[in-house]
Design an enzyme around this catalytic site. Structure first.
Site, PDB file in Angstrom:
ATOM      1  CG  ASP B 197      -8.818 -35.630  38.610  1.00 30.32           C
ATOM      2  OD1 ASP B 197      -8.363 -34.499  38.408  1.00 30.32           O
ATOM      3  OD2 ASP B 197      -9.992 -35.827  38.962  1.00 30.32           O
ATOM      4  CG  ASN B 207     -13.637 -37.504  37.731  1.00 33.88           C
ATOM      5  OD1 ASN B 207     -12.825 -36.611  37.540  1.00 33.88           O
ATOM      6  ND2 ASN B 207     -14.926 -37.338  37.507  1.00 33.88           N
ATOM      7  CE  LYS B 208     -14.798 -33.323  44.983  1.00 30.40           C
ATOM      8  NZ  LYS B 208     -15.864 -32.319  44.867  1.00 30.40           N
TER       9      LYS B 208
END
Lengths: 290, 290
Positions: B197, B207-208
């Site tokens: 991201d 990121n997640k």
């Protein structure tokens, strides 16, 4: 206990996803105590043979949980010299020995929890994964001593929710997260503490999938990582690794798709290099420096 | 587009848990293109001011997704000198510039996917976490080249299931696991590959949640760990860290208990030390040796 009733109890043990391995091992001993008392064998030899068959079945039903085999070894040692007894006395001796072994296990767990609570101390935040009755007992001892707990949910069946319920009843401030957030939250704790299903010869240990990830995160963030487990969970023979039980993939409740295989392995081994110490009923075994 | 319609679209962007950040950024640009064309401002200055306000709201709606701000910077640069144009022309120029920026983003993603597929090569097993459209595009390029994929579900909303559906449609053999099993399955892969991201100045990336755990496991098992992401996700200013978005805790569907706080932080930073390389639209930036 007739074969049909035994089969039903064996099935319960096999499909239990809630209980810790010490709890399950004690329930296996209860089944053998009842199998001894309600047994229609005409000779003591026949009685002992029948119990042996049931013990083997119980041990095989949960291959990742070494304590089941270890407690049965203690039980079998205690009834080694009873073949000369008349059946009625032998039945009673078997049931008493099973009860004694259960008591031994309960006091080991309690002593391990005492040692764990002493190590944690006051006003600490502890991260844990999965459900361990030893961990819960040690948390209960610290309920009025400023303890805070962070729990990952422990998919697929989320034993973490059950632990959260118990901690809620104890008024212990608790943070509940997804397993995927473990890396974000381990660093907010003073230590990571988990139970074990088996301790290997080199102090590596077996526990619910996700434990290794919490240990990696603790190591990377220089957070102490402790495993608490009575010695009855230790594997005696060198090089032996217990089977990593896989359960039904339906437990994930994931979509059923062509070309997609769902895996549901319950246990994993966390290597000794990631562990600060092993807390058992006698002491804290230091494995690596903090 | 009137304020009410804009508000509804903004709300959609804010609550979208399915789309990757590049997809969302392109949808934000579409909203601005439509806002330009259907705008009743009487002067170009007023038009540009109104667009600025909407752009700020869109950027703030997804603070973890740096690409939204970066693509809007490109858009704003391309309309910097249009204040002298009559409103009708300015509206058209804004809409055209937004479309151009969308095209730029689409071609960057496609080029990044090409470079990623080239790096993976034939007959490889790749572990991934969460849903990245760039990762999916690179997998699609390898569908007939012996690719196998392992996906973690990515709680709480399980974007992994959506990726599994897409791979199933592409006939790619896929293994789907809980996030807690990541440590068990990373070691079965030839590499770990994830999207991002945001890429930070030092090549750490956002990121997640769960990505850091997969990276730790890859590092511990000596499995290469790659992030693929177009350069538009790079944060330009030094030391800047995007906000880690937290979402509603209802998404976990966990029990609501006294003394228990449920946390649902969506993003985390994976440090550069755990990353083998960053694949972008130009090349593979080597960050650490394999």
């Amino acid at each position: 206990m007739n074969d049909k009733a035994f089969k039903a109890r064996l099935q319960e043990i096999q499909s239990d996803r809630n209980s810790g391995s010490a709890e399950l091992a004690r329930r296996c001993l209860e089944i053998i105590a009842e199998s001894s008392l309600w047994n229609d064998s005409e000779s003591t030899t026949e009685l002992l043979q029948k119990l042996d068959v049931r013990i083997s079945q119980l041990v095989r039903s949960r291959p990742s949980m070494v304590i089941v085999a270890n407690l049965f070894n203690i039980f079998q040692e205690s009834i080694r010299n009873i073949s000369h007894l008349p059946p009625a006395e032998a039945r009673k001796k078997c049931a008493d020995s099973a009860s004694q072994t259960i008591k031994l296990s309960i006091s080991s767990t309690a002593q391990t929890a005492d040692n764990t609570a002493a190590l944690i101390g006051r006003n600490k935040t502890v991260f844990t994964h999965s459900y361990s009755s030893t961990v819960l007992q040690s948390f209960a001892l610290l309920a009025k001593k400023g303890l805070k707990v962070i729990i990952s949910e422990s998919r697929p069946l989320c034993e973490g929710y059950r632990l959260a319920e118990k901690l809620s009843q104890l008024n212990i401030p608790t943070t509940l997260i997804t397993d995927a957030q473990s890396g974000l939250f381990v660093s907010k704790a003073d230590m990571v503490l988990v139970g074990a299903d088996a301790i290997l010869q080199d102090f590596s240990f077996l526990n619910k999938a996700g434990t290794y990830l919490a240990a990696l995160s603790a190591y990377d963030n220089k957070i102490p990582f402790y495993v608490c487990s009575e010695k009855y969970k230790q594997i005696r023979s060198e090089g032996e690794t217990p089977k990593l039980e896989a359960m039904n993939h339906d437990e994930l409740n994931a979509p059923d798709l062509p070309f997609v295989t769902i895996e549901n392995i319950y246990f994993e081994i966390t290597p000794a290099k990631l562990i600060t110490g092993w807390i058992n009923e006698d002491k804290v075994v230091k494995i690596n420096p903090n």
